[in-house]
Each structure stands twice: as C-alpha cells, then as structure tokens.
Design a protein around this motif. Structure first.
Motif, PDB file in Angstrom:
ATOM      1  N   UNK A 254       0.776  -1.288  -0.148  1.00  0.00           N
ATOM      2  CA  UNK A 254       0.040   0.087   0.212  1.00  0.00           C
ATOM      3  C   UNK A 254       0.910   1.233  -0.183  1.00  0.00           C
ATOM      4  N   UNK A 255       1.860   1.295   0.917  1.00  0.00           N
ATOM      5  CA  UNK A 255       2.689   2.509   1.204  1.00  0.00           C
ATOM      6  C   UNK A 255       3.620   2.747   0.052  1.00  0.00           C
ATOM      7  N   UNK A 256       4.427   1.759  -0.198  1.00  0.00           N
ATOM      8  CA  UNK A 256       5.595   1.766  -1.243  1.00  0.00           C
ATOM      9  C   UNK A 256       5.196   2.071  -2.616  1.00  0.00           C
ATOM     10  N   UNK A 257       4.175   1.430  -3.007  1.00  0.00           N
ATOM     11  CA  UNK A 257       3.570   1.459  -4.433  1.00  0.00           C
ATOM     12  C   UNK A 257       2.653   2.434  -4.461  1.00  0.00           C
ATOM     13  N   UNK A 258       2.323   3.267  -3.436  1.00  0.00           N
ATOM     14  CA  UNK A 258       1.396   4.094  -3.606  1.00  0.00           C
ATOM     15  C   UNK A 258       1.506   4.952  -4.773  1.00  0.00           C
ATOM     16  N   UNK A 259       2.774   5.754  -4.902  1.00  0.00           N
ATOM     17  CA  UNK A 259       3.078   6.802  -5.935  1.00  0.00           C
ATOM     18  C   UNK A 259       2.794   6.105  -7.370  1.00  0.00           C
ATOM     19  N   UNK A 260       3.261   5.051  -7.506  1.00  0.00           N
ATOM     20  CA  UNK A 260       3.090   4.375  -8.771  1.00  0.00           C
ATOM     21  C   UNK A 260       1.606   4.211  -9.123  1.00  0.00           C
ATOM     22  N   UNK A 261       0.791   3.571  -7.997  1.00  0.00           N
ATOM     23  CA  UNK A 261      -0.270   3.219  -8.242  1.00  0.00           C
ATOM     24  C   UNK A 261      -1.219   4.656  -8.648  1.00  0.00           C
ATOM     25  N   UNK A 262      -1.079   5.629  -7.739  1.00  0.00           N
ATOM     26  CA  UNK A 262      -1.858   6.725  -7.967  1.00  0.00           C
ATOM     27  C   UNK A 262      -1.620   7.512  -9.038  1.00  0.00           C
ATOM     28  N   UNK A 263      -0.358   7.497  -9.689  1.00  0.00           N
ATOM     29  CA  UNK A 263      -0.136   8.194 -10.951  1.00  0.00           C
ATOM     30  C   UNK A 263      -0.887   7.492 -12.145  1.00  0.00           C
TER      31      UNK A 263
END
Length: 424
Positions: A254-263
């Motif tokens: 959830x946290x580490x891949x959030x930026x990749x997920x959100x973009x």
C-alpha cells in the motif's frame, strides 16, 4: 511486576522517539522507488527490490537481534541498532556518488539491519514498560508516532528528492553525457536528507548511552528459554508470526507502491501523489489514536478483526474503482490498517514469559513479508498491465489478519510438561 509510572515516563518518551525515526526511514522508501525507477530505468518488479533489500534484512537480523537483547540487554541493543541505522544512512552519500543501484540496495539493507535491532528491542520494551493490562494500548500509542512519520516523510521527501528530477521525455532528448550529468545531479538529492538522518541517529545513540533505562523484569517463575524452538509451543505466537507476515506485506504494498499506483489509477503527478501519500500517513496516524481510544471499550483482537474485514472490501474498491475514488479508498485502507502491527505484536507476545525475547525475534522475522509480497504485487501489475489488479495481494493479506483477530490470537489452555534442567 511492572514499574511505577513516574519511573517509566521519560524512558517511554525516549523509546517512542525510536518509533518516529524508523517510521521516517521506512516512509522515505516510497519516494525512493519512483526516483530510482526513473534513474535506472527499472520495471515495477525491479523497483520493488528497494523493499526486498529492506525487509530481507528483518529476516536475516531478527534472530541475532534477539540474542543481543538476551545477552547484553535492551539498552545495548537500542544503541547498536541506532549506530547501524546511522551507518546505512551515511552510505547513501557514496551510493549517490557512484550512481550504482546495487550500492543503494546495500545501504538500504544496512539501514534495515539497524531497524531490525531497534524494533526487536523497542516493541517488547514499550509493551512491558508499565501495567501489563494496558500493554496493547501502550504499544499502539508508541506506534502512533510511526504514523506521524508516515505523514511527514513523503511530503518532506518529495520536495527534497522528487521535485529536482527530470521527466522521462526530457532525459530522452539529452545526449549520453548530458543524461549522465542529469542523473548524477538527480541522484545527489538523496545525500542531504540521509546525512541529516544519520547525524540525528548518532546524537540519539549518545543520549541513550548516558540515560539510565529501567530494566524490564520478568514475573516470578518466568524461566528464560534456551532455544528459539521452545517459543513455538505457544500457538498464538505461531499465528501472530503468520498474521504479521501478511500484514507487513500488505502495508508495504500500500505505502511503497502508492505513488506508482496513484499516478496510473488516478492520473496525477508524482509530487501530487506524494502529497496524497502524506494524507495516507495522516490517516494512519489518526487511526492509531482512534484505535488506542477504542481499545478502552472493545477487545483489541475483535477490533483488529473488524478492521481487517473492512479493508478486504476496500481492496475490492481499489481494484475496481477509477479516478480519485481509488485514492480515497487507499487512504481508508491506511486508516484501518493502522492498529494492525502493534496489535498483532502485543497479542503475539502475550504471556510468553521466558520466551518473550525469542518470540519478539520471530515476529520481527515475519516482517520479511514486506520483501516477498510486494514482488507479487509488482508481478501481477506488470503481467496484467494494470497496477490496480495488484491489490489482490493486500486483499489476501487482510483475510489472514482477520483470521488471527477472530481466532488465531487465542491462548490455548494447555498443560506443559516441565523439564527441570540440571544446573551445572
């Protein structure tokens, strides 16, 4: 036996500062992942090696950390953990100078070795530093400052590290020499934050060296175990190891891949995504305080189970949703997973007696889930071409946590045959 409140307040404050420090380090990783992915042209799976380097260290160092605590005590373990943590932070400077991805991974691994020692010491110490009846609440309170770090680190890190970078389009128009210089300048942005972090850690280690920490004394009749396998006789400890493996895997996904997920899921910029990651940290922090309050009225195990079930449904929304609703869904997941690590930990070491140090090591070893499960998340994302499908992994993780909350945490009333060892 537990110590009077006036003897434990300052040590508790000092120990709580450690939760903030390692939380800050962990929550810089989501900033490093897109930063290094672009700098070294990595796939999602390759970028998750950042998490692998960090969380494999927990598996490797957990048992040595437990032995340090048993032989030299909690204070020595904390100081050792801080100094190793500082060493890894300072190694970011030569890593940035050499522009070697492997060097960054080595530095992160060493940082995580220090974190492992710290967490193996600080979690049971904070839990034991007071009335046993409120151990879960106390650990959740200390872990709340981990949530504060999760709020601040992405916002600060993004503005120090990400905003000075170049876009992929800009890099593609540069000559080979220009691109090399640009990436060198970009890599240099990690130097100052990690140098400052390392310096603070050395200072904190010095403070601990000159501070008298109260010894945690076992209750009467608690004989220290001589080997780690003895701890496995506690069924609730075994289930807590399983639950923590899956929980940490979910949290890192959830946290580490959030930026990749959100973009990709919401189509926002990296810096904007980092701001929303800060909101995830704020939700995480708020959830810790709310959860600590609710534990005055509800069983911590039942609250854990209910939160896990809610997150199962939120994961379904993260997979099927589109646009900004996906961002708000993940923020909700962060709120409801906030109490999970300390609650699983506190329930897992409950009534371990002489097995507490080894039990703590086993639970910390299970943090290796953070190295394994994000890789599965990344693999699913790369194969399907849709990062949202990766949320199948956290969904499965929360099912395991729910089971622990409903059933796995129960301490079985089982008579144990005592083996009287001959004292040589």
């Amino acid at each position: 036996m537990y110590m009077a409140k006036n003897h434990t307040l300052f040590p508790f404050i000092l120990i709580t500062s450690l939760f903030f420090l390692w939380g800050f380090a962990h929550n810089l990783d989501p900033i490093l992942i897109p930063h290094l992915q672009k700098s070294f042209t990595l796939t999602t799976v390759q970028a998750t090696l950042v998490d692998s380097a960090v969380f494999v260290a927990y598996f490797v160092m957990a048992l040595p950390a437990g032995f340090i605590m048993k032989k030299y005590g909690y204070k020595a373990g904390i100081i050792a953990g801080l100094l190793v943590f500082a060493l890894g932070s300072f190694l970011f400077i030569p890593a940035a100078n050499t522009q070697q991805y492997t060097f960054f991974l080595i530095a992160l691994f060493i940082i995580a070795c220090g974190l492992t020692i710290l967490e193996t010491a600080a979690n049971p110490y904070a839990s034991s530093l007071g009335d046993p009846a409120s151990s879960t609440q106390r650990l959740n309170l200390a872990q709340s400052f981990n949530g504060l770090a999760a709020t601040l680190a992405p916002v600060v890190g993004a503005r120090v590290i990400l905003t000075k970078g170049y876009t992929v389009a800009q890099l593609s128009t540069m000559t080979e020499e220009g691109r090399h210089l640009a990436l060198a300048a970009e890599a240099a942005t990690v130097k100052m934050p990690y140098f400052i972090l390392g310096s603070v850690l050395v200072l904190i280690a010095i403070i601990f060296a000159f501070t008298r920490l109260p010894a945690i004394q076992a209750n009467e009749g608690h004989t220290a175990s001589r080997h780690i396998f003895h701890a496995f006789k506690h069924h609730h400890l075994t289930w807590s190891v399983v639950a923590q493996f899956f929980y940490v895997g979910a949290q890192v996904c959830v946290f580490s891949l959030f930026i990749l997920y959100a973009t990709k899921a919401a189509g926002i910029t990296e810096v904007k995504a980092a701001d929303y990651l800060g909101l995830c940290g704020l939700a995480f922090l708020t959830g810790r305080f709310v959860g600590t309050y609710l534990m005055q009225y509800f069983s911590s195990a039942r609250l854990l189970a209910v939160y896990a079930v809610i997150n199962i449904f939120l994961c379904i929304m993260a997979i099927c949703g589109s646009g900004m609703i996906t961002i708000y869904t993940v923020i909700g997941i962060c709120f409801f997973m906030s109490i999970m690590f300390p609650t699983i930990f506190a329930l897992g070491i409950k009534e371990l007696r002489g097995d507490t140090e080894f039990g703590s090591s086993l639970i910390i070893m299970s943090i290796v889930g953070g190295a394994i499960l994000p890789r599965a998340f990344g693999y699913i994302s790369d194969v399907t071409g849709n990062i949202q499908y990766g949320y199948v992994v956290p969904l499965i993780c929360f099912v395991a946590v729910a089971f622990f909350g409903f059933k796995g945490h129960r301490i079985k009333a089982k008579q144990e045959k005592l083996i009287v060892s001959t004292i040589v």
